[in-house]
Design an enzyme around this catalytic site. Structure first.
Site, PDB file in Angstrom:
ATOM      1  N   LYS A 100     -20.736  14.269  -7.842  1.00  0.00           N
ATOM      2  CA  LYS A 100     -21.391  12.843  -8.095  1.00  0.00           C
ATOM      3  C   LYS A 100     -22.468  13.319  -6.672  1.00  0.00           C
ATOM      4  O   LYS A 100     -21.424  13.356  -5.605  1.00  0.00           O
ATOM      5  CB  LYS A 100     -20.638  11.962  -7.924  1.00  0.00           C
ATOM      6  CG  LYS A 100     -22.016  10.797  -8.074  1.00  0.00           C
ATOM      7  CD  LYS A 100     -21.702  10.105  -9.168  1.00  0.00           C
ATOM      8  CE  LYS A 100     -23.105   9.128  -9.503  1.00  0.00           C
ATOM      9  NZ  LYS A 100     -24.325   9.603  -9.492  1.00  0.00           N
ATOM     10  N   GLN A 121     -21.233  15.210   1.719  1.00  0.00           N
ATOM     11  CA  GLN A 121     -20.884  13.398   0.546  1.00  0.00           C
ATOM     12  C   GLN A 121     -19.515  13.445  -0.565  1.00  0.00           C
ATOM     13  O   GLN A 121     -18.986  13.035  -0.799  1.00  0.00           O
ATOM     14  CB  GLN A 121     -22.044  14.183  -1.002  1.00  0.00           C
ATOM     15  CG  GLN A 121     -21.874  13.260  -2.876  1.00  0.00           C
ATOM     16  CD  GLN A 121     -23.119  11.998  -2.220  1.00  0.00           C
ATOM     17  OE1 GLN A 121     -23.710  12.019  -1.317  1.00  0.00           O
ATOM     18  NE2 GLN A 121     -22.499  11.535  -2.456  1.00  0.00           N
ATOM     19  N   LYS A 124     -17.500  11.480   2.212  1.00  0.00           N
ATOM     20  CA  LYS A 124     -18.229   9.893   1.761  1.00  0.00           C
ATOM     21  C   LYS A 124     -18.260   9.220   0.589  1.00  0.00           C
ATOM     22  O   LYS A 124     -17.246   8.011   0.160  1.00  0.00           O
ATOM     23  CB  LYS A 124     -20.196  10.004   1.710  1.00  0.00           C
ATOM     24  CG  LYS A 124     -20.689   8.229   1.357  1.00  0.00           C
ATOM     25  CD  LYS A 124     -21.756   9.057   0.899  1.00  0.00           C
ATOM     26  CE  LYS A 124     -22.169  10.162   1.858  1.00  0.00           C
ATOM     27  NZ  LYS A 124     -24.415   9.615   2.092  1.00  0.00           N
ATOM     28  N   LYS A 136     -24.838  18.222  -4.022  1.00  0.00           N
ATOM     29  CA  LYS A 136     -26.049  17.562  -3.986  1.00  0.00           C
ATOM     30  C   LYS A 136     -26.656  18.351  -4.834  1.00  0.00           C
ATOM     31  O   LYS A 136     -26.646  19.510  -5.176  1.00  0.00           O
ATOM     32  CB  LYS A 136     -26.146  17.497  -2.692  1.00  0.00           C
ATOM     33  CG  LYS A 136     -27.220  16.543  -2.036  1.00  0.00           C
ATOM     34  CD  LYS A 136     -27.338  15.518  -2.483  1.00  0.00           C
ATOM     35  CE  LYS A 136     -28.635  14.120  -1.533  1.00  0.00           C
ATOM     36  NZ  LYS A 136     -28.095  13.245  -1.298  1.00  0.00           N
ATOM     37  N   GLY A 175     -31.074   9.591  -7.288  1.00  0.00           N
ATOM     38  CA  GLY A 175     -31.776   9.711  -6.755  1.00  0.00           C
ATOM     39  C   GLY A 175     -31.511  10.048  -5.100  1.00  0.00           C
ATOM     40  O   GLY A 175     -30.370  10.254  -4.614  1.00  0.00           O
ATOM     41  N   ASP A 176     -32.961  10.675  -4.701  1.00  0.00           N
ATOM     42  CA  ASP A 176     -32.445  10.692  -2.790  1.00  0.00           C
ATOM     43  C   ASP A 176     -33.098  11.071  -2.336  1.00  0.00           C
ATOM     44  O   ASP A 176     -35.161   9.941  -2.907  1.00  0.00           O
ATOM     45  CB  ASP A 176     -32.113  11.920  -2.708  1.00  0.00           C
ATOM     46  CG  ASP A 176     -31.525  11.707  -1.379  1.00  0.00           C
ATOM     47  OD1 ASP A 176     -30.054  11.502  -0.916  1.00  0.00           O
ATOM     48  OD2 ASP A 176     -32.178  12.921  -0.324  1.00  0.00           O
TER      49      ASP A 176
END
Ligand code: NAP
Length: 455
Positions: A100, A121, A124, A136, A175-176
């Site tokens: 994810k 990530q 996190k 990512k 998104g990013d």
């Protein structure tokens, strides 16, 4: 890049050798090396207590992605010219759940940048307490100045390759930078067409009418401010009445401004890559949203339309005095000189809305000055956590109210804060959110990896 002084306990030999291994194997990826160093720098105490981490080469395995996909993205502009961009998806670690993590469209994207983001990530996502692994992706495509049609064609071409690697139990992007609601729509549409399935849980950040969650748009910025509020409260202070500076004026920045204002702070400055605006009366949020979300224009417009505000072209937003700084634009945007300026101006807390916006030297300056510092992997995890809440609603074919989704987000952020706090205390470093976040995230992933055998 050197380790910090290691005053806490010196460095475990397993940590040092894992880092040297990463540098040797990934020589041209400075952002990835930086992200790895930032995590490993905190892990010596954990390795000293648990010899199985070193015996089973957990660090070396964690630093090597499970899978990396690089692909060609050809597309045609409005004049009929053909362009070729590069697409990436790094599926870093799935010990805790499906990969994810977001997609970034920005000309600065390369494999090392995506690896740094994917590595962050992992920890996190572990910190959220939810069942998600880390990944990512993105492209070196520059969306700035492109028409709607060009964005649509690019997204369709990008998803034409990416779709075969996705799935709600495999890999779920979001998104990013450069990828917001519009892009998620085009990406999801192309996925659905290729897969011939309504698979809502395959991507998050969707529109409210077709599987999105309330509060997903707001979640990262809101979450960062909620984390900051709790951090301040634990030291006997609060956000109410504080002066806040936010960098950037994209998704994370806008909703950081909104939540900070709701909690009684005055946000006096924000920025984009062209410069910054100062508005001593407090940023006019409606105007900011109109310029950035509707017109997709430059931040200089803000000062042109609001009499009292001034625009500083090419300036450094951290020159603006504040009590709380929320870097929310991009990596390495707050350097040691800026940190010294913030300290001189009396900053109390810095919380990272962006991923790795503070350089290691700047973090050191802030820590030495006793400034509360919230690392991004903890403070900006509200976005990915709300993505999981979106997947939860998709699975149950339900849709929560704004109030319900926000209450869930607040609970997740409290949990993340308290996990960091508890881990820092357990390792004898109370108040050290960097150590707390790294250790708490690491322990959860490492535990799952050990239990699942050598894979
Ligand atoms: P966004 O909506 O695309 O906004 C990015 C903002 O940062 C824009 O104001 C942009 O200005 C500025 N910016 C980007 N690159 C820059 C550069 N090289 N120098 C100066 N300013 C720059 O992106 P976002 O979603 O808010 O993401 C911002 C940060 O938060 C990123 O680090 C991202 O990884 C992180 N993050 C995002 C989420 C999320 O849910 N969106 C979750 C966790 C973390 P210009 O328009 O001038 O480029």
């Amino acid at each position: 890049m050197p380790f910090s002084d290691g005053a806490r306990s010196g460095h475990h030999p397993g940590v040092r050798s894992a880092y040297e291994h990463v540098v040797r194997r990934n020589p041209d990826e400075p952002e990835f090396q930086q992200a790895v160093l930032e995590v490993l720098d905190s892990l010596s105490p954990a390795l000293s207590r648990h010899s199985e981490y070193a015996d089973q080469r957990i660090l070396e395995r964690l630093c090597e992605p499970e899978r990396q996909v690089i692909f060609r993205v050809p597309w045609r502009d409005d004049q009929g010219n053909v362009h070729v961009n590069r697409g990436f998806r790094v599926e870093f670690n799935s010990a805790l759940g499906p990969y994810k993590g977001g997609l970034r469209f920005h000309p600065s994207v390369n494999l090392g940048v995506i690896k740094f983001l994917g590595f962050e990530q992992i920890f996190k996502n572990a910190l959220t307490g939810m069942s998600i692994g880390g990944g990512k992706g993105g492209s070196d495509f520059d969306p700035k100045g492109r028409s709607d049609n060009e964005i649509e064609r690019f997204c369709q071409s990008f998803m034409t390759e990416l779709h075969r690697h996705l799935g709600e139990h495999t890999d779920v992007p979001a998104g990013d930078i450069g990828v917001g609601g519009r892009e998620i729509g085009y990406l999801f549409g192309q996925y659905r067409r290729l897969a011939n399935r309504w698979e809502a849980g395959v991507i998050t950040g969707k529109g409210l009418e077709w599987g999105g969650s309330r509060v997903r748009t707001e979640a990262t910025g809101y979450g960062n401010v909620l984390f900051t509020q709790r951090m301040l409260e634990r030291s006997g202070r609060s956000l109410d009445g504080r002066r806040v500076v936010v960098s950037g004026s994209g998704n994370v920045a806008i909703y950081s401004v909104e939540k900070a204002q709701q909690l009684g702070a005055t946000v006096v400055a924000c920025s984009d890559s062209g410069g910054y605006v100062v508005d001593e009366k407090g940023i006019d949020l409606d105007l900011l949203k109109q310029i950035k979300e509707v017109e997709r224009a430059r931040i200089s417009e803000y000062a042109e339309r609001r009499g009292d505000a001034r625009y500083v072209e090419g300036g450094n937003v951290w020159d603006v005095p504040c009590d709380v700084a929320l870097p929310s634009a991009t990596q390495n945007e707050l350097d040691a000189a800026s940190a010294r300026t913030l300290v001189r101006n009396g900053v109390l807390a810095v919380a990272e809305g962006a991923n790795m916006p503070t350089t290691p030297e700047a973090v050191q300056v802030l820590r030495e000055a006793g400034v509360l510092f919230a690392p991004g992997k903890a403070a900006n995890a509200g976005g990915v956590a709300t993505s999981v809440l979106e997947m939860r609603q998709n699975a149950r074919r339900t849709s929560w109210s704004f109030e319900h989704a926000e209450a869930e987000l607040a609970e997740v952020m409290t949990g993340i804060h308290d996990r960091c706090e508890e881990a820092a205390e357990r390792y004898g470093a109370p108040g050290d959110y960097v150590l707390g976040a790294n250790v708490a995230g690491f322990e959860r992933v490492a535990g799952a990896m050990l239990a699942q055998g050598l894979i």
